[in-house]
Motif scaffolding. Sequence first.
Motif, mmCIF file in Angstrom:
data_model
loop_
_atom_site.group_PDB
_atom_site.id
_atom_site.type_symbol
_atom_site.label_atom_id
_atom_site.label_comp_id
_atom_site.label_asym_id
_atom_site.label_seq_id
_atom_site.Cartn_x
_atom_site.Cartn_y
_atom_site.Cartn_z
ATOM 1 N N UNK A 120 0.831 -1.199 0.000
ATOM 2 C CA UNK A 120 0.000 0.000 0.000
ATOM 3 C C UNK A 120 0.870 1.255 0.000
ATOM 4 N N UNK A 121 1.917 1.269 0.796
ATOM 5 C CA UNK A 121 2.832 2.410 0.854
ATOM 6 C C UNK A 121 3.470 2.657 -0.502
ATOM 7 N N UNK A 122 3.904 1.597 -1.175
ATOM 8 C CA UNK A 122 4.510 1.756 -2.504
ATOM 9 C C UNK A 122 3.503 2.348 -3.480
ATOM 10 N N UNK A 123 2.264 1.869 -3.436
ATOM 11 C CA UNK A 123 1.245 2.368 -4.361
ATOM 12 C C UNK A 123 0.907 3.833 -4.072
ATOM 13 N N UNK A 124 0.865 4.205 -2.789
ATOM 14 C CA UNK A 124 0.571 5.593 -2.432
ATOM 15 C C UNK A 124 1.730 6.527 -2.775
ATOM 16 N N UNK A 125 2.951 6.013 -2.689
ATOM 17 C CA UNK A 125 4.130 6.841 -2.946
ATOM 18 C C UNK A 125 4.421 7.006 -4.435
ATOM 19 N N UNK A 126 3.915 6.107 -5.255
ATOM 20 C CA UNK A 126 4.238 6.128 -6.687
ATOM 21 C C UNK A 126 3.984 7.480 -7.349
ATOM 22 N N UNK A 127 2.851 8.154 -7.123
ATOM 23 C CA UNK A 127 2.637 9.440 -7.791
ATOM 24 C C UNK A 127 3.614 10.533 -7.336
ATOM 25 N N UNK A 128 4.102 10.435 -6.114
ATOM 26 C CA UNK A 128 4.997 11.458 -5.586
ATOM 27 C C UNK A 128 6.430 11.216 -6.034
ATOM 28 N N UNK A 129 6.783 9.954 -6.172
ATOM 29 C CA UNK A 129 8.113 9.579 -6.638
ATOM 30 C C UNK A 129 8.027 9.472 -8.157
ATOM 31 N N UNK A 130 9.076 9.795 -8.835
ATOM 32 C CA UNK A 130 9.008 9.710 -10.294
ATOM 33 C C UNK A 130 8.887 8.249 -10.721
ATOM 34 N N UNK A 131 7.681 7.805 -10.918
ATOM 35 C CA UNK A 131 7.422 6.416 -11.314
ATOM 36 C C UNK A 131 7.235 5.540 -10.086
ATOM 37 N N UNK A 132 6.796 4.334 -10.315
ATOM 38 C CA UNK A 132 6.583 3.392 -9.218
ATOM 39 C C UNK A 132 7.922 2.888 -8.684
ATOM 40 N N UNK A 133 8.050 2.772 -7.383
ATOM 41 C CA UNK A 133 9.301 2.227 -6.832
ATOM 42 C C UNK A 133 9.528 0.815 -7.355
#
Length: 174
Positions: free
Chosen positions: A138-151
Motif C-alpha cells: 500500500x505504501x509503494x502504491x501511495x508513494x508512486x505518484x509522488x516519486x518519479x514512477x513506481x518504486x
Amino acid sequence: MHGGTDAVLSIMLSIMTDMISELQRQAINPPAGDERIAAFSQAFVHYASTPEGEDWLGIIEGRKFEAVSYGANLLLRAVQKQLLPQDAYPYEYDEESAWHEAFVSIANNTQSACQLRHDLETKVTQSNVVERYKAFKLTMELAAPVISGAPTILDVGCSRNHGLKKLALNLPFK
C-alpha cells in the motif's frame, strides 16, 4: 503463607504448560509454514526438560506476555540472534538436531548464555508474518505518484522472503 506459594507455583506451571503447548502447536503448524520454526519448536519442547531449558522458560514466564505465541517468538528470535554470526545459520537448521546442538552450545558458552538471558529478560520481538507486508504494498502504491514512477526496489527486511515473494508475484494478502 504456604497457600500463596502454592498459588504462585500453580500459575507458573500453567504458564510453562501453555508455552510447551504453543511450541508443540508450532512444531505441527509453524507460522508461515516455516519448517525451521517447526524444527526449532520441536527441539525446544524436548530441551525444556533440561535445567537450562527450564531456566529459559522461567525467564519468559516472568515477562507476562499477552499471548503465549509472543513468548515463543521471543525465544526463537533470541536463539537466532546467537546463531547469526555462524555461516551455517540458517541453512542447516531445518532439522531438530541442529537446534538442539545450538541450545547446548549457547548454554555452554558463558557470553552467549548471558546475551540470551538478557534478550529474554528485556527485549521485545518483531514479527515477520507474511500478511503484514500488505502495508508495504500500500505504501509503494501511495508513494508512486509522488516519486518519479513506481518504486522498483523496497528493502523492508524480509526474513525468509515470504512477504517479498507475494509482493513480487503480486499475490493477494489476507
